[in-house]
Design a protein around this motif. Structure first.
Motif, PDB file in Angstrom:
ATOM      1  N   GLY A  43      34.983 -71.118-105.075  1.00 26.37           N
ATOM      2  CA  GLY A  43      33.956 -71.816-105.853  1.00 26.37           C
ATOM      3  C   GLY A  43      34.417 -73.083-106.548  1.00 26.37           C
ATOM      4  N   ASP A  44      35.716 -73.390-106.461  1.00 22.44           N
ATOM      5  CA  ASP A  44      36.223 -74.606-107.116  1.00 22.44           C
ATOM      6  C   ASP A  44      35.845 -75.857-106.322  1.00 22.44           C
ATOM      7  N   PRO A  45      35.164 -76.813-106.942  1.00 18.06           N
ATOM      8  CA  PRO A  45      35.005 -78.109-106.261  1.00 18.06           C
ATOM      9  C   PRO A  45      36.358 -78.823-106.210  1.00 18.06           C
ATOM     10  N   VAL A  46      36.674 -79.381-105.038  1.00 21.01           N
ATOM     11  CA  VAL A  46      37.935 -80.117-104.860  1.00 21.01           C
ATOM     12  C   VAL A  46      37.584 -81.488-104.283  1.00 21.01           C
ATOM     13  N   LEU A  47      37.897 -82.544-105.013  1.00 26.02           N
ATOM     14  CA  LEU A  47      37.636 -83.896-104.509  1.00 26.02           C
ATOM     15  C   LEU A  47      38.848 -84.359-103.720  1.00 26.02           C
ATOM     16  N   PRO A  86      41.911 -94.301-112.056  1.00 28.68           N
ATOM     17  CA  PRO A  86      40.978 -94.269-113.201  1.00 28.68           C
ATOM     18  C   PRO A  86      39.742 -93.413-112.906  1.00 28.68           C
ATOM     19  N   THR A  87      39.239 -93.496-111.683  1.00 27.85           N
ATOM     20  CA  THR A  87      38.073 -92.698-111.299  1.00 27.85           C
ATOM     21  C   THR A  87      38.438 -91.216-111.228  1.00 27.85           C
ATOM     22  N   SER A  88      39.594 -90.915-110.651  1.00 28.38           N
ATOM     23  CA  SER A  88      40.022 -89.512-110.546  1.00 28.38           C
ATOM     24  C   SER A  88      40.094 -88.870-111.920  1.00 28.38           C
ATOM     25  N   MET A  89      40.689 -89.583-112.878  1.00 27.81           N
ATOM     26  CA  MET A  89      40.840 -89.015-114.224  1.00 27.81           C
ATOM     27  C   MET A  89      39.486 -88.842-114.901  1.00 27.81           C
ATOM     28  N   TYR A  90      38.565 -89.720-114.592  1.00 22.89           N
ATOM     29  CA  TYR A  90      37.237 -89.647-115.224  1.00 22.89           C
ATOM     30  C   TYR A  90      36.425 -88.476-114.657  1.00 22.89           C
ATOM     31  N   VAL A  91      36.389 -88.349-113.325  1.00 19.88           N
ATOM     32  CA  VAL A  91      35.488 -87.349-112.725  1.00 19.88           C
ATOM     33  C   VAL A  91      36.062 -85.932-112.749  1.00 19.88           C
ATOM     34  N   CYS A  92      37.365 -85.810-112.918  1.00 20.15           N
ATOM     35  CA  CYS A  92      37.992 -84.470-112.954  1.00 20.15           C
ATOM     36  C   CYS A  92      37.330 -83.640-114.057  1.00 20.15           C
ATOM     37  N   ASP A  93      37.086 -82.376-113.756  1.00 22.76           N
ATOM     38  CA  ASP A  93      36.412 -81.493-114.713  1.00 22.76           C
ATOM     39  C   ASP A  93      37.291 -81.285-115.959  1.00 22.76           C
ATOM     40  N   ASN A  94      36.664 -80.895-117.066  1.00 24.41           N
ATOM     41  CA  ASN A  94      37.426 -80.524-118.261  1.00 24.41           C
ATOM     42  C   ASN A  94      38.453 -79.461-117.881  1.00 24.41           C
ATOM     43  N   ALA A  95      39.680 -79.650-118.354  1.00 24.73           N
ATOM     44  CA  ALA A  95      40.778 -78.717-118.077  1.00 24.73           C
ATOM     45  C   ALA A  95      41.119 -78.628-116.588  1.00 24.73           C
ATOM     46  N   GLY A  96      40.669 -79.606-115.812  1.00 25.00           N
ATOM     47  CA  GLY A  96      41.022 -79.650-114.394  1.00 25.00           C
ATOM     48  C   GLY A  96      42.327 -80.415-114.180  1.00 25.00           C
ATOM     49  N   MET A  97      42.668 -80.607-112.909  1.00 27.28           N
ATOM     50  CA  MET A  97      43.952 -81.257-112.590  1.00 27.28           C
ATOM     51  C   MET A  97      43.765 -82.357-111.548  1.00 27.28           C
ATOM     52  N   VAL A  98      44.354 -83.507-111.836  1.00 28.66           N
ATOM     53  CA  VAL A  98      44.516 -84.552-110.815  1.00 28.66           C
ATOM     54  C   VAL A  98      45.939 -84.392-110.303  1.00 28.66           C
ATOM     55  N   VAL A  99      46.082 -84.133-109.019  1.00 31.59           N
ATOM     56  CA  VAL A  99      47.420 -83.881-108.463  1.00 31.59           C
ATOM     57  C   VAL A  99      47.712 -84.970-107.432  1.00 31.59           C
ATOM     58  N   ILE A 100      48.808 -85.696-107.641  1.00 33.42           N
ATOM     59  CA  ILE A 100      49.047 -86.916-106.857  1.00 33.42           C
ATOM     60  C   ILE A 100      50.403 -86.875-106.159  1.00 33.42           C
ATOM     61  N   CYS A 101      50.404 -87.348-104.896  1.00 35.40           N
ATOM     62  CA  CYS A 101      51.659 -87.355-104.135  1.00 35.40           C
ATOM     63  C   CYS A 101      51.966 -88.722-103.540  1.00 35.40           C
ATOM     64  N   GLN A 158      51.082 -98.799-109.701  1.00 34.44           N
ATOM     65  CA  GLN A 158      50.941 -99.044-111.138  1.00 34.44           C
ATOM     66  C   GLN A 158      49.505 -98.731-111.552  1.00 34.44           C
ATOM     67  N   ALA A 159      49.206 -97.452-111.601  1.00 31.88           N
ATOM     68  CA  ALA A 159      47.829 -97.027-111.891  1.00 31.88           C
ATOM     69  C   ALA A 159      47.618 -96.891-113.392  1.00 31.88           C
ATOM     70  N   GLN A 160      46.378 -97.062-113.784  1.00 32.86           N
ATOM     71  CA  GLN A 160      46.043 -96.927-115.210  1.00 32.86           C
ATOM     72  C   GLN A 160      45.342 -95.598-115.475  1.00 32.86           C
ATOM     73  N   VAL A 161      45.622 -95.065-116.644  1.00 37.42           N
ATOM     74  CA  VAL A 161      44.988 -93.818-117.071  1.00 37.42           C
ATOM     75  C   VAL A 161      44.381 -94.055-118.445  1.00 37.42           C
ATOM     76  N   ASP A 162      43.107 -93.715-118.621  1.00 36.21           N
ATOM     77  CA  ASP A 162      42.491 -93.737-119.949  1.00 36.21           C
ATOM     78  C   ASP A 162      42.881 -92.415-120.624  1.00 36.21           C
ATOM     79  N   LEU A 163      43.830 -92.521-121.531  1.00 35.71           N
ATOM     80  CA  LEU A 163      44.421 -91.304-122.099  1.00 35.71           C
ATOM     81  C   LEU A 163      43.414 -90.451-122.864  1.00 35.71           C
ATOM     82  N   ARG A 164      42.298 -91.063-123.266  1.00 38.81           N
ATOM     83  CA  ARG A 164      41.298 -90.267-124.008  1.00 38.81           C
ATOM     84  C   ARG A 164      40.771 -89.117-123.148  1.00 38.81           C
ATOM     85  N   PHE A 165      40.574 -89.412-121.845  1.00 34.73           N
ATOM     86  CA  PHE A 165      40.063 -88.336-120.975  1.00 34.73           C
ATOM     87  C   PHE A 165      41.120 -87.254-120.789  1.00 34.73           C
TER      88      PHE A 165
END
Ligand SMILES: NC(=O)c1ccc[n+]([C@@H]2O[C@H](COP(=O)([O-])OP(=O)(O)OC[C@H]3O[C@@H](n4cnc5c(N)ncnc54)[C@H](OP(=O)(O)O)[C@@H]3O)[C@@H](O)[C@H]2O)c1
Length: 414
Positions: free
Chosen positions: A203-207, A309-324, A331-338
């Motif tokens: 049931g987990d959505p995975v982008l 930036p989009t990955s961090m925004y759309v990721c669910d609360n308490a979800g994970m962006v996993v990058i390889c 040199q990616a940017q992250v909005d630390l508030r999210f």
């Protein structure tokens, strides 16, 4: 016994190891477009150490890492090795292979000459202090990628690898199928299964960015296999069809959006409003594909700079962006508030350990995951294959070139 050299596609007699071999070679003076950086040359067959195995390569998988090697950027792999005291002024890439064990070192116990194997690409020092203290070998300070960081990869008639890199080849797979999937499949497996508690659950959505790419095609299948809801991102209609055929529940064409790249300057409210409208529209497309207003619990990242930036925004609360990876820039940017307010996790992930590699060999060997081989080239097309990847013009799925296999479709030596 040794002979001098045998032609590509001609299998030498058993127990005869040629002294020289054909290899698709990158040199520093050719760094640049992959189509010209690779060139077939004759070089010495590499010697093997006591824990090593000489594999006659039947087919080699084509991966993005040797696009970076050909470009000589962001790492000059030849210069780096020379700094570390290695003499060769050339690079033989290739981090995926299927082949036949041709000779073994004196301490090798688990494989023998004649075994048909698939080679996994991570190497480490099994006696390293961190491994002896229980570290996952793939996270060891001694870890490196064969055929990218180390020399003598699979774009050659023979390759020298460690015993533990060899996995039994599923007998029904052709040499090129067997060579095509392990690097992408095992990397995707670790991203989706290796970081508890963020492992794909029913049931987990995975982008999944680049759903039709090498990693993406394996990630869609693995996410679906473990009960997740894979939503793939692509850049064309035929890639969308391919992803749906693999089990994606929905597909988003990224060319319909233009908010990619760095975050807008917070002092420019108009730019911020445009970016926010773009990313929200993208997020809405994910909800539509999932069938409810739920963001992805796991975002499967590798484009990097353009999409983070989009990955961090759309990721669910308490979800994970996993990058390889970072195809579009590192040199990616992250909005630390999210990150903190929504308690998200940003996790780096690199290839896979042996247990994860073996799991993927098993899933493909038992027919539950398709190797997604979409293109098989001749050995001389090694540069062309990497150029397709570099230009994002490759057909959907994984790519391979034949090395000593005389024709496509063969599962045995002859
Ligand atoms: N660390 C590791 O162990 C590891 C292992 C494997 C790969 N990697 C890295 O991961 C990356 C992808 O590897 P791959 O084998 O999947 O490559 P691939 O077969 O070329 O697929 C990458 C996909 O990414 C998409 N893409 C390209 N540029 C993009 C952008 N600017 N924004 C969004 N999507 C973009 C493309 O799909 P669409 O154009 O259809 O969207 C493309 O099909 C590479 O950089 C590679 O070096 C790392």
């Amino acid at each position: 016994m040794t002979t001098e050299l045998h032609e590509i596609g001609e299998i030498p007699s058993p127990h005869m190891t040629p002294r020289r071999m054909y290899a698709s070679v990158i040199r520093r003076e050719r760094y640049g477009a992959p189509s010209t950086a690779f060139r077939t040359e004759v070089v010495d067959v590499p010697p093997i150490g006591p824990d090593q195995v000489l594999v006659m390569v039947m087919a080699a998988g084509v991966n993005y890492n040797n696009v970076w090697a050909a470009l000589g950027s962001p790492v000059d792999v030849i210069g780096q090795r020379q700094k570390n005291g290695q003499p060769e002024d050339y690079h033989i890439g290739g981090s995926d292979a299927s082949g036949v064990v041709w000779a073994v070192g004196s301490r090798v116990r688990t494989v023998a000459a004649g075994n048909h194997v698939i080679v996994s690409s991570c190497q480490w020092d099994e006696s390293a202090a961190d491994i002896r203290l229980g570290a996952d070998p793939i996270a060891s300070t001694t870890q490196s990628v064969w055929g990218y960081e180390s020399n003598y990869g699979s774009f050659a008639q023979f390759t020298a690898v460690y015993e533990y890199q060899c996995h039994p080849k599923p007998p029904h797979l052709s040499w090129e199928e067997a060579a095509a999937f392990l690097l992408t499949g095992a990397t995707a497996y670790r991203q989706l299964r290796g970081w508890p508690p963020h492992t794909v659950q029913p049931g987990d959505p995975v982008l999944i960015w680049g759903g039709a790419g090498g990693l993406g095609c394996m990630a869609i299948q693995l996410a679906a296999l473990f009960g997740g809801i894979p939503i793939a991102v692509v850049s064309s209609g035929d890639r969308a069809e391919f992803c749906l055929g693999l089990g994606a529940k929905g597909v988003i064409d990224r060319t319909e959006f233009d908010h990619w790249g760095p975050l807008p300057d917070p002092d420019h409210p108009d730019a911020t409003a445009r970016w926010t409208a773009g990313v929200r529209a993208f997020g809405k497309r994910i909800w539509e594909a999932v069938g409810e207003r739920r963001g992805p619990r796991i975002v499967f990242e590798h484009p990097g700079q353009d999409t983070m930036p989009t990955s961090m925004y759309v990721c669910d609360n308490a979800g994970m962006v996993v990058i390889c990876g970072a195809t579009s820039g590192y040199q990616a940017q992250v909005d630390l508030r999210f990150l903190w307010m929504r308690q998200k996790r940003l996790q780096g992930s690199h290839y896979a350990n042996l247990r994860q590699c073996r799991a993927v060999v098993h899933l493909v060997g038992t027919g539950r995951v398709d190797p997604c081989l979409s293109w098989t080239g001749r050995f001389e097309q090694t540069g062309e294959a990497h150029q397709m990847l570099c230009d994002n013009q490759q057909p959907p799925g994984n790519l391979a070139v034949l090395v000593n296999a005389p024709a496509p479709g063969m599962t045995e030596l002859r």
